[in-house]
Design a protein around this motif. Sequence first.
Motif, PDB file in Angstrom:
ATOM      1  N   ARG A  86       0.019 -46.745  42.194  1.00 50.31           N
ATOM      2  CA  ARG A  86       0.069 -45.691  41.176  1.00 50.31           C
ATOM      3  C   ARG A  86       1.502 -45.161  41.060  1.00 50.31           C
ATOM      4  NH1 ARG A  86      -1.112 -39.947  41.064  1.00 50.31           N
ATOM      5  NH2 ARG A  86      -1.225 -39.968  43.338  1.00 50.31           N
ATOM      6  N   LYS A 274       2.595 -52.053  34.673  1.00 51.26           N
ATOM      7  CA  LYS A 274       1.841 -52.937  33.797  1.00 51.26           C
ATOM      8  C   LYS A 274       0.366 -52.960  34.197  1.00 51.26           C
ATOM      9  CE  LYS A 274       5.306 -54.769  31.370  1.00 51.26           C
ATOM     10  NZ  LYS A 274       5.435 -54.651  29.918  1.00 51.26           N
ATOM     11  N   ASP A 275      -0.495 -52.949  33.198  1.00 52.56           N
ATOM     12  CA  ASP A 275      -1.931 -53.092  33.421  1.00 52.56           C
ATOM     13  C   ASP A 275      -2.247 -54.574  33.278  1.00 52.56           C
ATOM     14  OD1 ASP A 275      -4.631 -52.818  33.693  1.00 52.56           O
ATOM     15  OD2 ASP A 275      -4.950 -51.745  31.814  1.00 52.56           O
ATOM     16  N   ARG A 280      -3.370 -57.359  40.930  1.00 50.94           N
ATOM     17  CA  ARG A 280      -3.474 -55.913  40.771  1.00 50.94           C
ATOM     18  C   ARG A 280      -2.891 -55.131  41.940  1.00 50.94           C
ATOM     19  NH1 ARG A 280      -9.646 -55.338  38.336  1.00 50.94           N
ATOM     20  NH2 ARG A 280      -9.207 -56.226  36.279  1.00 50.94           N
TER      21      ARG A 280
END
Length: 568
Positions: A86, A274-275, A280
Motif C-alpha cells: 500500500r 499499479k493495479d 500482486r
Amino acid sequence: MTARSITVFPRLFRFCNVPGMTLTHEVVNQAPPLTGFSAADDPALLAALRRAGAGWGEPEVRELGALAGTEEVQEQSRMVEEQPPRLRTHDRFGHRIDEVEFHPAWHQLMAVAVERGLHAAPWADDRPGAHLVRAAKFYVWSQAEPGHGCPISMTYAAVPALRAEPDLAAQYEPLLASRTYDYGLRPPLAKSGLIAGMSMTEKQGGSDVRANTTRAVPAGDGTYRITGHKWFTSAPMSDVFLVLAQTAEGLSCFLLPRVLPDGTRNGMRLMRLKDKLGNRSNASSEIEYEDAVAWPVGEPGRGVRTIVEMVNMTRLDCVIGSAAGMRAGLRQALHHTAYRHAFGRALAEQPLMRAVLADLAIESEAATTLAMRLATAVDGAQAGDAGEAALRRLALAVGKYWVCKRGSAHAAEALECLGGNGYVEESGMPRIYREAPLLSIWEGSGNVAALDVLRALAKEPASLEAYFAEVDAAAGADRRLDAAVAGVRKTLGTLGDPDQAQRAARSLAERMALALQGALLVQHSHPAVADAFCASRLDREWGHAFGTLPATADLTAILERTSAEEAG
C-alpha cells in the motif's frame, strides 16, 4: 450457518439449533493440503547441477527447496498475495514521504532470498557454477512466492551494468552482493546490504526506450539532475535504481539513490501503484523524478548498450521463473489428481488424465533443462568462454520468447486438472495462472524477444554458430530432432528483406527453441521424456492442447520421472 460461524459463535448456534437442523456434510474426496514437499525434489534440476560441476551447491538447493514447501512459507506466500503493498504518499502532517508498506511476510521472504544468495551474491563467488547454483535456488524459491523475485532479480542484474562505471561498482557492488537484507530508507553506502531496481519504461514509448523524454542535465559536480516521468517502475522501495534519461549526447544510463549521502530524500515521487493482473505482492509504480540527483553509468549517449546487460540477466530470470511456475503448476495437478476420485478410481489413474499430466511434465522438464543450460552459459561467459557467451546471446532470446509463452498455456491446463477447485483463490492456482503472462511481457513481450533473435543473427553471427554447435551435439540421436535442426537451417536460408524476416521471426524463434530443447533432452533426460518430446513437439504429431501425446509415449515412465511425493 457456516462451519466457521459455528466455531466463532457456539452459543448462538446452540440457540439456533432447532429440531431438524443438522450439519450438512462430511468432507470427503478432497486432496489434503500440499505442504511438506521439497521444491528441489526435481531430477532435471539436480542433474543440471551435477552435469555442470556445480554439485557443491546441491545441499543449499535442497535445503531451500524443503523450506519452500513448508506450511509456514506457504502461509507467508498467501498473506503477501492477499494483503498487497500500500502506498502512503504523505504522513498525517502533510509531509511527502512516498512510502510503500508491505505485509511483514514480504520482508521475511525477502530476507530468506538475500541470505541464501538469490540476488547478486554469485558475482562475488568464484566457485565454478555459482550462477547456475543461484539459478537453481531462484527456481525452487520462486515456486513458493514469485512476486518478491522481481527485486531479487533486478539486484542480480544490476551488477554487470554497474560495472560499466568501475568507481561506482567498487562502492556499490559489495553491498549489492551482501547477504544481509537491510530494509529501510537510509543513505545506501551507510547500509549493510542493498536492493536495486530498474527505471526505464515511459508511457509514450514502452519497449521503445529511445522515445523516452526524461531529461538528465549535468550539475557541474560529476552528478546529473533528472526530471521526468516513468510509467512502470517495479519495487520502488529499492535503495538504488538504474535509470535511462536523455542527455545532450543521447539516451544515457544513471545510478539514482532513493536517499542522498547527506540523508535527505532524493527528488523521486511515487505517484501511484499499479493495479496489476498478477504479481500482486510486488509493488509496481509510476514515478516522477524532479531534479533528482544521479551518477552517470557508462558512456553518455550509450545508455541502451550499458543497461542491456541488466536486461539480459532479468530475461534469464523470466525464463527461470516461467520454468518454476510450470513446475509448481505440475505439482499441484499431480497432487490433486492423486487424491481426487471420480468414476471409481483416482483421476491420476485414468488414461486421459495421465496423458495430460505426462504432457505437462514434459513441458516442465523441457523448460527447466533449457533454463539451467542458459544459467550455465552465464558461468561460462563469466569465465571468459567466448562460445558460451555467444550461445547465451542467442539462446536467451530464443528461450525468453518460447518458454515464457508456454508458461501461460501450461498454467491454464494445470489449473484445469483441478477443475472448479483450481478456479478458487484458496487453491493457489489462480496465482500461478496470473503470474505466467507477466514473465512473457516483462523485459520484452513476444515480438520484442523475436526481434531480438533477428538482431542477434544479424549483428552477432558467432551466436548462431554457438547455437548450432549446441544442437549438433545431439546429431544422429533422434531422426525427428535431426529433421527439426535441418528445418531451422532451411528457414534461416529463406529470410529475405527486413519485413519478410520480421513476419517469420516468431516461427523461427519457436523452431529454434524446440530444437534446442529437444537436443538438451535427448542428451540429458530420461529416454521416455526425450522420445515423447521429439514425437510431439518436433514431429508435429502433437495436437493443439496438452494431453494429445502420440500413442507411443511411455506415460508411466514419464510420470515416474516426477518425485514419489508428487505422484501421490
